[in-house]
Scaffold this motif. Sequence first.
Motif, PDB file in Angstrom:
ATOM      1  N   LEU A  39      -1.158 -10.547   1.148  1.00  9.40           N
ATOM      2  CA  LEU A  39      -1.450  -9.558   0.125  1.00  9.40           C
ATOM      3  C   LEU A  39      -0.860  -8.213   0.689  1.00  9.40           C
ATOM      4  O   LEU A  39      -0.735  -7.174  -0.465  1.00  9.40           O
ATOM      5  CB  LEU A  39      -3.096  -9.673   0.070  1.00  9.40           C
ATOM      6  N   PHE A  40      -0.683  -8.054   1.586  1.00 10.93           N
ATOM      7  CA  PHE A  40      -0.110  -6.788   2.040  1.00 10.93           C
ATOM      8  C   PHE A  40       0.972  -7.083   3.401  1.00 10.93           C
ATOM      9  O   PHE A  40       0.622  -8.120   4.080  1.00 10.93           O
ATOM     10  CB  PHE A  40      -0.779  -5.581   2.081  1.00 10.93           C
ATOM     11  N   ASP A  41       1.732  -6.268   3.843  1.00 11.78           N
ATOM     12  CA  ASP A  41       2.329  -6.315   4.936  1.00 11.78           C
ATOM     13  C   ASP A  41       1.737  -6.171   6.142  1.00 11.78           C
ATOM     14  O   ASP A  41       1.221  -4.891   6.695  1.00 11.78           O
ATOM     15  CB  ASP A  41       3.724  -5.567   4.899  1.00 11.78           C
ATOM     16  N   PRO A  42       1.146  -7.091   7.154  1.00  5.56           N
ATOM     17  CA  PRO A  42       0.350  -7.014   8.300  1.00  5.56           C
ATOM     18  C   PRO A  42       0.999  -6.534   9.305  1.00  5.56           C
ATOM     19  O   PRO A  42       0.306  -6.592  10.448  1.00  5.56           O
ATOM     20  CB  PRO A  42      -0.359  -8.321   8.289  1.00  5.56           C
ATOM     21  N   THR A  43       2.339  -6.437   9.439  1.00  2.55           N
ATOM     22  CA  THR A  43       3.160  -6.564  10.721  1.00  2.55           C
ATOM     23  C   THR A  43       2.701  -5.581  11.966  1.00  2.55           C
ATOM     24  O   THR A  43       2.481  -5.746  13.026  1.00  2.55           O
ATOM     25  CB  THR A  43       4.576  -6.289  10.539  1.00  2.55           C
TER      26      THR A  43
END
Length: 417
Positions: A39-43
């Motif tokens: 759902l979003f960039d968790p990097t």
Amino acid sequence: MNRTAAITGIGVVAPGGIGREAFWELLTAGRTATRRITLFDPTKFRSRIAAEVDFDPKEAGLSAQQARRMDRAAQFATVCTREAVADSGVDLGELEPERIAVSIGSAVGCTMGLEEEYAVLADEGRRWLVDHTYGVPHLYGYMVPSTLAAEVAWEVAAEGPTALVSTGCTSGLDAVGHGAALIEEGTADVVLVGATDAPLSPITSACFDAIRATSPNNDDAEHASRPFDAKRDGFVLGEGAAVLVLEDTEAARRRGARIYATISGFASRSNAFHMTGLKPDGREMAEAIRVALDRARIDPSEVDYINAHGSGTKQNDRHETAAFKRALGQHAYEVPVSSIKSMVGHSLGAIGSIEVAACALALDRQVVPPTANLHNADPTCDLDYVPLTAREHDMRVVLSVGSGFGGFQSAMVLSRA
């Protein structure tokens, strides 16, 4: 006349599948719905995994206007409400609208809508003073958690008591308990109860990273949620919702309704101790269990299954184990216990209602869901935690418990109709 609350309809939106049957199939198969966050960039986060719902508002039956107006959590609740009402078979049009009530729980409200709008208003955080002219017309609704309960009330034209219960991770249990009380005292004839949370956003991940509560097992997301396992290293965030239709038991019987379970007893306590800490003896949870059983007039030896909070943190799992022993005595060693968070993650305030739905289905179908990923039991968690595989089991009484930040402890007793 003594009134009791019966569960006659169940609606679920959960990781791994939309709808009551998809949810139950996942649980009984012992499958996990945890994965890398999409759902979003968790990097940049310590924990980059979650149990997400594969949810499309249009496919779920919401109009374009509803999808635009509602936060994701409200969308979940509305879809669950429709399924629960259809499942119950109750004709709400035949009731006085003042006799229809709503009790919805949520820990974090419209988190996703708020964060998305803040990013726009603050130009991705570049502006300290936000520009309100970029705000959507529904921004105020995102700021007011009671919007979630209002959406459910509008969906069913309920004009009776409508409440949003927010008690952290016990919100779902507490909202059902509040709704059951409205039935018992005669304030309402039908109550839509449940909880919803869609917290999978950068701000939520950052908060739990800061206190190191979530699992950093990013390379093996499928097995990261491991309640009661010796190698557990924190919980896995989730999202979802469940809504139940409650009716007076005798009235439900008169109309020939299918009754999944009755709510026999409920109690909540606080440890007045620490925002996140738990005392190792489990006294407060044990007290909530004791009072719930007393109100249900059920002896501890009659409990046939315990749906544990089972978050997968070392502190919580040991606290719960001690509470079960304290409340049930020797019987604690004989009753099966399991945690469905091993499969659908921890959806904060929503999970309590999702677990009540699981308990009602377990009673109806006489099957105990397993604790997935439990391969190496913690020696300090020495009860029957139903590892890996669902179990057919004769059940008449089920206990569901919840534990939340702030020291909240809740317990609910469900009985076979």
